[in-house]
Design an enzyme around this catalytic site. Sequence first.
Site, short mmCIF file in Angstrom:
data_model
loop_
_atom_site.label_atom_id
_atom_site.label_comp_id
_atom_site.label_asym_id
_atom_site.label_seq_id
_atom_site.Cartn_x
_atom_site.Cartn_y
_atom_site.Cartn_z
N LYS A 81 12.09 -2.41 2.16
CA LYS A 81 13.10 -1.82 1.28
C LYS A 81 13.85 -2.86 0.46
O LYS A 81 14.10 -2.66 -0.73
CB LYS A 81 14.09 -1.00 2.12
N GLU A 86 24.36 -0.67 1.95
CA GLU A 86 24.47 0.03 0.67
C GLU A 86 25.69 0.95 0.65
O GLU A 86 26.21 1.36 1.70
CB GLU A 86 23.21 0.87 0.42
N HIS A 114 17.09 13.24 8.90
CA HIS A 114 16.40 12.48 7.85
C HIS A 114 14.93 12.87 7.70
O HIS A 114 14.16 12.14 7.07
CB HIS A 114 16.52 10.97 8.11
N ARG A 160 1.38 6.66 -1.40
CA ARG A 160 0.34 7.56 -0.88
C ARG A 160 0.63 8.96 -1.39
O ARG A 160 1.63 9.20 -2.08
CB ARG A 160 0.39 7.58 0.66
#
Length: 667
Positions: free
Chosen positions: A117, A201, A236, A298
């Site tokens: 990430k 973040e 999530h 993908r």
Amino acid sequence: MTITKILIANRGEIACRIIRTARTMGIATVAVYSDADASALHVEMADEAVLIGPAAASDSYLNSDAVLNAANVTGADAIHPGYGFLSENPEFVERVERAGLIFIGPSARAIRAMGLKDAAKALMEKAKVPVVPGYHGEAQDLVVLAGKANEIGFPVLIKARAGGGGKGMRKVDRQEDFSAALSSARREAKASFGDDRVLVEKYVATPRHIEIQVFGDSHGNAVHLFERDCSAQRRHQKVIEEAPAPGMPDDMREAMGAAAVQAAKAIDYAGAGTVEFIVDASEGLRADRFWFMEMNTRLQVEHPVTEMITGLDLVEWQIRVASGEPLPMAQGQLSINGHAVEARIYAEDAEKGFLPAVGRLAHLAFPRGDIRVDSGVRSGDEITPFYDPMIAKMVAHGKTRTEALGKLAGALGRTEIAGTVTNTAFLARLCRDEDFAAGRLDTGLIDRNLESLTARVPAPEPITVLAVLAASGMVPASSGKPVSVAEIGPFEAWGMPARTVGMELDGTDTVFHVAREGKDAWMVSGDTLADGGLRFDAVRRNGDDWLFSTDGVTRRCRLILSESEVVVFHEGLTHRFARPRGLRADDLAAGGDQVVSMMPGIIKQVLVEPGQEVRAGDAMVIMEAMKMEMTLSAPRDGTVAEVMVAAGSQVADGAVLATLAEEARAA
């Protein structure tokens, strides 16, 4: 490069999905399978099939040596990875290409570029793609991270730099909580991904998860196929996906599409990919309120909703691009037609915290009509503890979002599944949820409304009584047929037939008395019934279809009988009634001498040994089933008498794992 035979390095619904497209293109297919999948649907559908190992994914579907050997043995010239398993493994891509085969997917370099990430976000910043304000640097000591959190401003989100699925992720509201949250996130990230590095973040208070489907080719072309909204999530994990995103303004769609295409071009992307964005929806959808999260290199599970609104076959595009062809269409040729919504049907118990379930599908029937169902199982197949417990993806398309949601909710209500518990009722309620139906959604919607979405709907008394009557075995399979002596037993033949029937209701074994009172009339008595009993004026049966009358009201339902349960499908709901089977794992909190597995699984750790003293609630055994780890505890205070399993043991549903000495039972 001409592709003539594709090996599909996957299983389940996605393997079946790929086979269907390959077949329409005149391309032969090879399935691979584990011992657990020997009779699976994808094995039956493929032109050839190769056994690649035992049930555990690490020994089969993740075994690149076995997959490549299967391709060599069958003469396949291309490998399609589907999603999951080896689909985003750059080393596997390189091995495929070194073997002289075509990998139907992006390059290893592109996968690596988006694999972490922090590195991916740094790359996106250079490509002028909007990135969530935060810290994505290499320094990982507490002082630096805490300082960056203060600069960003609380609340912040700590996220593992590797992996996903919510693991290694912590929301921190206050500066004084940062250190503890960081330690917790690092531990989980290390355990899950082998990497405890994190990024920090800005936390988006009203987040929506909106992703863009992109496609690139080897000729430098890239397009986007519009957005999907995946904000309906639990832990999530996506639950319902739709396209286009509700309330999406044209300028924001254009900006997000352009950013996604720029991201794809930044890494010379070829094939299908998805660029995921986090969106601040606190003031509605705005073109300056979206930020890059990650890119999935993908095909996505939810790709059917994009196919439904564009009329395209994304697997066909993948195969053509991998063959060296340019993209079939340019951006200006693509358009949105209507609205599509997809629900993931799982074997899981929504009332018990979405505990994954297993079982043999005694009955599986989907509604006919203009509903798309992508599934990799049939009636008689088994949902095992070795893989994801998805049964099907159900997709509805309509001219409007309201029409599509109505179709999906209705189809979920008409879906018939017996042999395992499912989440269909939860999904149907979510489709009809007031906020969701109005498009007022964000990633916290399900958690906020969880109680109403998962509340148990008790079966009406006539349905319960009909299940008891069916369990008695006294009603013949054909409508109006008289019961013969052979069917009711020799002792009942002397008078009106009667039987005592056991049924488990709310975890308690309950006894009922069933008596015939005429040609089609029946009386069922029991202490738990409102008036001590209920009389059916008439009961008619034709196979699994039942018609029954009480108090002048005639009702119709479908009913499935198996050795372990009776399942009634009535008015869009599924009511399950278990036949008595003695002590269950759920009952152990009330006492008992045994620790019993809740479902088939693998023992991860045994924490006790014979002779050890334990107290009620002490952890005794840790097992893993359906990708979930469960701790089984001591049912009471006592002494461990015997341990029947060891780490690595595979156990069946209801297996006794350990016992307590009988003499230790409290008086």
